[in-house]
Design an enzyme around this catalytic site. Sequence first.
Site, short mmCIF file in Angstrom:
data_model
loop_
_atom_site.label_atom_id
_atom_site.label_comp_id
_atom_site.label_asym_id
_atom_site.label_seq_id
_atom_site.Cartn_x
_atom_site.Cartn_y
_atom_site.Cartn_z
N ALA A 239 0.88 -1.18 0.18
CA ALA A 239 -0.01 -0.09 -0.03
C ALA A 239 0.89 1.25 -0.07
O ALA A 239 1.26 1.73 -1.16
CB ALA A 239 -0.90 -0.18 1.27
N ARG A 240 1.15 1.93 1.29
CA ARG A 240 2.08 2.82 1.38
C ARG A 240 2.57 2.67 2.73
O ARG A 240 2.21 2.13 3.54
CB ARG A 240 1.33 4.23 1.24
CG ARG A 240 0.77 4.66 0.05
CD ARG A 240 1.91 5.27 -0.94
NE ARG A 240 1.46 5.66 -2.15
CZ ARG A 240 1.44 5.05 -3.35
NH1 ARG A 240 1.64 3.83 -3.56
NH2 ARG A 240 1.19 5.78 -4.48
N ASP A 264 6.77 -3.78 0.09
CA ASP A 264 7.18 -3.17 -1.16
C ASP A 264 7.35 -1.39 -1.17
O ASP A 264 7.70 -0.59 -2.23
CB ASP A 264 5.97 -3.18 -2.31
CG ASP A 264 6.27 -2.64 -3.81
OD1 ASP A 264 7.19 -3.06 -4.40
OD2 ASP A 264 5.32 -2.00 -4.26
N GLU A 269 11.38 6.52 1.29
CA GLU A 269 11.70 5.73 0.04
C GLU A 269 12.75 6.84 -0.73
O GLU A 269 12.28 8.19 -0.59
CB GLU A 269 10.44 5.49 -1.03
CG GLU A 269 9.64 4.58 -0.07
CD GLU A 269 8.50 4.06 -1.27
OE1 GLU A 269 8.41 4.51 -2.24
OE2 GLU A 269 7.58 3.38 -0.48
N HIS A 288 9.35 -0.31 -4.31
CA HIS A 288 8.12 0.35 -4.61
C HIS A 288 7.65 -0.07 -6.16
O HIS A 288 7.97 0.95 -6.90
CB HIS A 288 8.18 1.87 -4.24
CG HIS A 288 6.71 2.36 -4.47
ND1 HIS A 288 6.32 3.59 -3.74
CD2 HIS A 288 5.54 2.10 -5.09
CE1 HIS A 288 5.05 3.69 -4.08
NE2 HIS A 288 4.77 2.76 -4.92
N ALA A 291 3.37 -2.53 -8.90
CA ALA A 291 2.44 -2.27 -9.87
C ALA A 291 3.05 -2.49 -11.40
O ALA A 291 2.32 -2.20 -12.45
CB ALA A 291 1.65 -1.02 -9.92
C1 OXD Z 1 0.66 4.27 -7.86
C2 OXD Z 1 1.91 3.13 -7.29
O1 OXD Z 1 0.16 4.61 -6.99
O2 OXD Z 1 2.04 2.30 -8.04
O3 OXD Z 1 0.15 3.85 -8.67
O4 OXD Z 1 2.56 3.32 -6.19
#
Ligand code: OXD
Length: 327
Positions: A239-240, A264, A269, A288, A291
């Site tokens: 996520a974050r 991730d 970061e 990160h 995606a």
């Molecule tokens: C997004 C990511 O926000 O890949 O798209 O973190």
Amino acid sequence: MSNHKIAILFKPDPKAMYLDIQARHIEAIQQVMPDVEIIQAKDEETLLANGLDCDILLTWGLYSPVNYCRSADRLKWIHALSAGIDGLAVPDILHKDIAISSTKGIHGQPMAEHVLGMMLTFSRGFHILRQQQTDRQWRKYLAADEICGKTAGIIGLGSIGQEIARKCKLMGMKVLAARRNPEQDELVDQFYAVNDLGGLLSHSDYVIVTVPATPDTFHLIGENEFRAMKPAACFINVARGTVVDEQALVAALQDKRISGAGLDVFETEPLPADSPLWGMPNVIISPHMSAISPYYMDRAITVFCNNLERFKSGSELCYQVDRTRGY
Ligand code: OXD
């Protein structure tokens, strides 16, 4: 002559050129708006010099082009090519009376595969086997397990969480999930409320976080949550970084209150060189990139073009950022 002018602010990573705006992407945009003028820039200064009269800004949501957004008086819409809008969610941009949208619905496939890869790595011990290979050691990993029959607890069941749930089901897993509005879902065996995660955490073999970063989700997972997990559980965050109290995570790993973590995203970061996470054998770090896929930009531009059609015809834009929730 169309009076629309699009500013594209995007700096490609030289090591992942497929994550760039290519000629075919510009053509796709021009098909929707044949007379549009497009200004492409890799930095905010170039846009400040050449693109102040644009009415649309297409950019990456982690950038924060505050000076440009403050000065571009004609700006009516910002669209982020990413799902997150971490950089755009600052008062100087959020308080502008313009639409802000982001890219949704395209992250599920690569991110779910990334999560599955991490789960299989922990289960079969590939991270340990790879280290043994480096050390030229022939040693069976006797703790090798199966993920079939195990329980995945997914915190955040948007399109990404749903794709993870679908893949977990295909692997024969039980799926628990938490989301703001729990409703029947054939992929989920049991729902939990986001503000009452105890049952999900204590029953899951893999706890996976996919919620957006908002003031409400800041440090959603902290010391109490790690204490509620099984000692054999693996924790996965795609996520974050801000959603997890990283110090509490490090302590939980050091004290063996959880068995591993696939990470991730991080509070800072790139992950600082002195982070204890780097040296932990039971931690898998990816920078990160869950995606990332060769298909990302084609899909993201399709989402933008669909929204551009709507903008052109005056219809409501899809995937608009809810300023009260911050995503
Ligand atoms: C997004 C990511 O926000 O890949 O798209 O973190």
